[in-house]
Design an enzyme around this catalytic site. Structure first.
Site, PDB file in Angstrom:
ATOM      1  N   HIS A 107      -8.093   9.712   4.046  1.00 34.07           N
ATOM      2  CA  HIS A 107      -7.827   8.654   3.069  1.00 34.07           C
ATOM      3  C   HIS A 107      -8.062   9.245   1.694  1.00 34.07           C
ATOM      4  CE1 HIS A 107      -7.874   4.889   0.903  1.00 34.07           C
ATOM      5  NE2 HIS A 107      -7.444   4.285   1.995  1.00 34.07           N
ATOM      6  N   HIS A 123     -10.155   9.682   7.899  1.00 34.22           N
ATOM      7  CA  HIS A 123      -9.992   8.235   7.990  1.00 34.22           C
ATOM      8  C   HIS A 123      -9.367   7.789   9.303  1.00 34.22           C
ATOM      9  CE1 HIS A 123      -9.348   4.164   6.594  1.00 34.22           C
ATOM     10  NE2 HIS A 123      -8.035   4.267   6.712  1.00 34.22           N
ATOM     11  N   ARG A 156       0.156   8.349   9.528  1.00 33.73           N
ATOM     12  CA  ARG A 156       0.314   6.902   9.722  1.00 33.73           C
ATOM     13  C   ARG A 156       0.620   6.187   8.413  1.00 33.73           C
ATOM     14  NH1 ARG A 156      -3.542   2.670   9.157  1.00 33.73           N
ATOM     15  NH2 ARG A 156      -4.882   4.338   8.402  1.00 33.73           N
ATOM     16  N   ARG A 195       0.014   8.477   2.022  1.00 32.20           N
ATOM     17  CA  ARG A 195      -1.378   8.912   1.943  1.00 32.20           C
ATOM     18  C   ARG A 195      -1.556  10.431   2.002  1.00 32.20           C
ATOM     19  NH1 ARG A 195      -4.634   4.877   5.641  1.00 32.20           N
ATOM     20  NH2 ARG A 195      -4.174   3.388   3.999  1.00 32.20           N
ATOM     21  N   GLU A 199       0.864  -1.185   0.000  1.00 32.37           N
ATOM     22  CA  GLU A 199       0.000   0.000   0.000  1.00 32.37           C
ATOM     23  C   GLU A 199       0.893   1.225   0.000  1.00 32.37           C
ATOM     24  OE1 GLU A 199      -3.258  -0.029   2.873  1.00 32.37           O
ATOM     25  OE2 GLU A 199      -3.196  -2.206   2.879  1.00 32.37           O
TER      26      GLU A 199
END
Ligand code: SIN
Length: 560
Positions: A259, A371, A406, A308, A134
């Site tokens: 997100h 998110h 994160r 992200r 990811e």
């Protein structure tokens, strides 16, 4: 502005005493309950039912180094890079070292992670498991289940294991406020929690006091403070707001991770939105704007798999340019997967089909949404907080693992590692009992925010405190929240909806106060008026509520 220091509620009419009370029933809370249960009595208090929180909805999976071609150094480096200077490297190393063990532990408990379909197994990998990638990860290290139902499998496994081990569960019970007593030396110590049992509509059935040698807060973040979020309705900041009311410091609350890709269902769609997992980009999907131009090309070396914060900011910037007249979403093209999409991502496929999109042939409309709360109650990876007897694990905590942003799929891993650590520590040794005042049972009276005003909190946050912020917008948000705080009233009926509204107002006020103070851009806190990342800002901001209920923001004291 003055926020309540206790939640209004009727007088307690019942009492329970247990060794450990766990507030929250996601991966972190149940891991703690499971690890402590063999030798202690443990009561899990949950506002809804066990699976009402964020864990159930997690799609991506758990990050951990299992492939011998990967290394802990790689995982540490990726986490630190994503965290943009605010991770605590020592804590990141603890997490990364224990991550593979935590995944194998879940498998021994019965979690079924997806097997690899690689025709040639990865050399040296001793289990048959699929590993994917990811955003921000330099290697394939995410394990998943049911394609995109990873969280549901973790929740199922821990529900069965914790309940099977004898953890008691109190469903439909709202944790109102901590009970704080004194330790032998006279300093404050957590001694329990005041809890309201609720009916199916969230009305109060009765209030009671649960006393315990240890209180573990594990009830997640505050995504519902925004109008649009991937988080389920239960995620209303209850644990962090409760800690603030008890005088504990919280940290890094301005770092709300958006997100990049939730399913865009039309202008003005609010509440919980379907996630379109980053793993879709991990499988090669590409972001395009409405004019057909790539969004991430030339923005970051990892392009569509950049961390992200970078992808969300790039999408926001592109939407602001309104290519082809479209200013509120972009498109994710996964058509290269064809019919395989439905098998690999069954939940996302179903959500797309509900709005008439077939990912095998159509580009998926997506937009960023709130998110993950990177900050929270200041704690270490053993859950230890600044208040003896009180522990915080999972998204509710700020341990130093996530820093300013994160890394994808580190959160379920952190929940298992930290939850298990705190449970194991409490199995070995409980804090000495706190001395509790013999308070007469009485009603707590104060002010609550009417749930009718919650929409204003959420609209304010999404409009002014979203992916990109500036001083003007933050000041406007502060004014609106001030007016809402003044509108809180003793006449509002105490129930689940008004407690949640009050907790969300508390969290909104904390986030805006810290976001105003941080005059730079770092990780998922982006300021258009302060676009640079400033070396002087390599420090955490603490938010506390003072005795009058005013929000105070201050740099975290350094240990040196
Ligand atoms: C995702 O599947 O994109 C979410 C995973 C995460 O938030 O860690």
């Amino acid at each position: 502005m003055a926020l309540p220091r206790r939640l209004t509620a009727p007088a307690p009419t019942w009492a329970r005493d247990v060794d450990v009370v766990v507030i929250g029933s996601g991966a972190a809370g149940l891991s703690a309950a499971l690890a402590v249960r063999p030798v202690r009595s443990v009561l899990v208090v949950t506002k809804g039912v066990l699976e009402a929180g964020s864990t159930q909805w997690a799609q991506g999976g758990l990050a951990g180094v299992l492939d011998p071609a990967d290394s802990t150094e790689n995982h540490v480096r990726d986490t630190l890079v994503a965290g943009a200077g605010l991770c605590d490297e020592a804590v990141v190393r603890q997490l990364v070292d224990e991550a593979p063990m935590s995944i194998r532990y879940l498998m021994r408990l019965g979690a079924a992670f997806d097997p690899s379909h690689d025709p040639v197994p990865r050399p040296g990998l001793d289990i048959d498991i699929a590993l994917t990638r990811e955003g921000g990860h330099s290697h394939d290290r995410i394990v998943h289940s049911g394609g995109d139902r990873s969280g549901a499998e973790v929740q199922r496994t821990l529900d069965q294991s914790a309940v099977g081990a004898g953890a008691e569960v109190l469903n439909h019970a709202f944790a109102l406020d901590l009970v704080v007593g004194r330790s032998a030396d006279g300093s404050p110590q957590a001694g329990g929690v005041r809890v309201a049992k609720m009916d199916e509509h969230g009305g109060v059935v009765s209030v009671g006091t649960i006393t315990a040698r240890a209180v573990v807060i594990a009830c997640g973040g505050y995504g519902q403070v925004f109008a649009s979020t991937s988080n389920p309705p239960a995620v209303t900041g209850d644990g962090i707001a409760m800690a603030l009311r008890a005088g504990l410091p919280t940290r890094d609350v301005e770092f709300v991770q958006f997100h990049p890709t939730v399913l865009w269902r039309g202008r003005g769609a609010t509440g919980q939105q379907a996630l379109v997992s980053e793993a879709v980009r991990g499988e090669g999907a590409i972001l395009f704007d409405a004019a057909g131009e790539r969004v991430m090309q030339g923005v970051h070396p990892q392009e569509d798999l950049a961390p992200r914060d970078v992808v969300s900011a790039a999408i926001s910037a592109r939407m602001a340019l309104a290519p082809a007249g479209v200013d509120d979403h972009v498109y994710l093209d996964a058509t290269h997967m064809g019919e395989r999409f439905a098998e690999r991502f069954p939940s996302i496929h179903a959500a797309c089909r509900e709005i008439g999109i077939d990912p095998a042939v159509d580009r998926i409309p997506v937009a960023p949404a709130a998110h993950y709360s990177c900050g929270g109650i200041t704690a270490d990876l053993n859950g230890t907080t600044t208040l003896p007897g009180l522990f915080a694990v999972g998204e509710v905590s700020s341990t130093g693992v996530h820093g300013a942003n994160r890394l994808a799929s580190n959160s379920l891993t952190e929940s298992i590692v930290a939850g298990t650590r705190v449970g194991r520590d409490l199995a070995w040794e409980l804090p000495r009992p706190a001395q509790l005042d013999d308070e007469p049972d009485s009603d707590i009276t104060g002010v609550l925010l009417s749930p009718d005003r919650l929409g204003e909190v959420r609209r304010t946050m999404s409009r002014h405190v979203g992916v990109v912020r500036d001083a003007g917008g933050l000041a406007t948000a502060m004014e609106s929240l001030g007016a809402l705080t003044r509108a809180a009233s003793p006449d509002v009926e105490p129930n689940c909806a008004s407690w949640e509204a009050t907790n969300l107002l508390t969290m909104a006020s904390a986030v805006v106060s810290a976001a105003l103070e941080r005059t730079e851009s770092r990780g998922c806190h982006r300021r258009s008026d302060h676009p640079a990342t400033e070396p002087a800002w390599v420090r955490h901001l603490e938010v506390v509520l003072d005795a009058s209920g005013a929000v105070e923001v201050r740099p975290e004291p350094t240990s040196a």
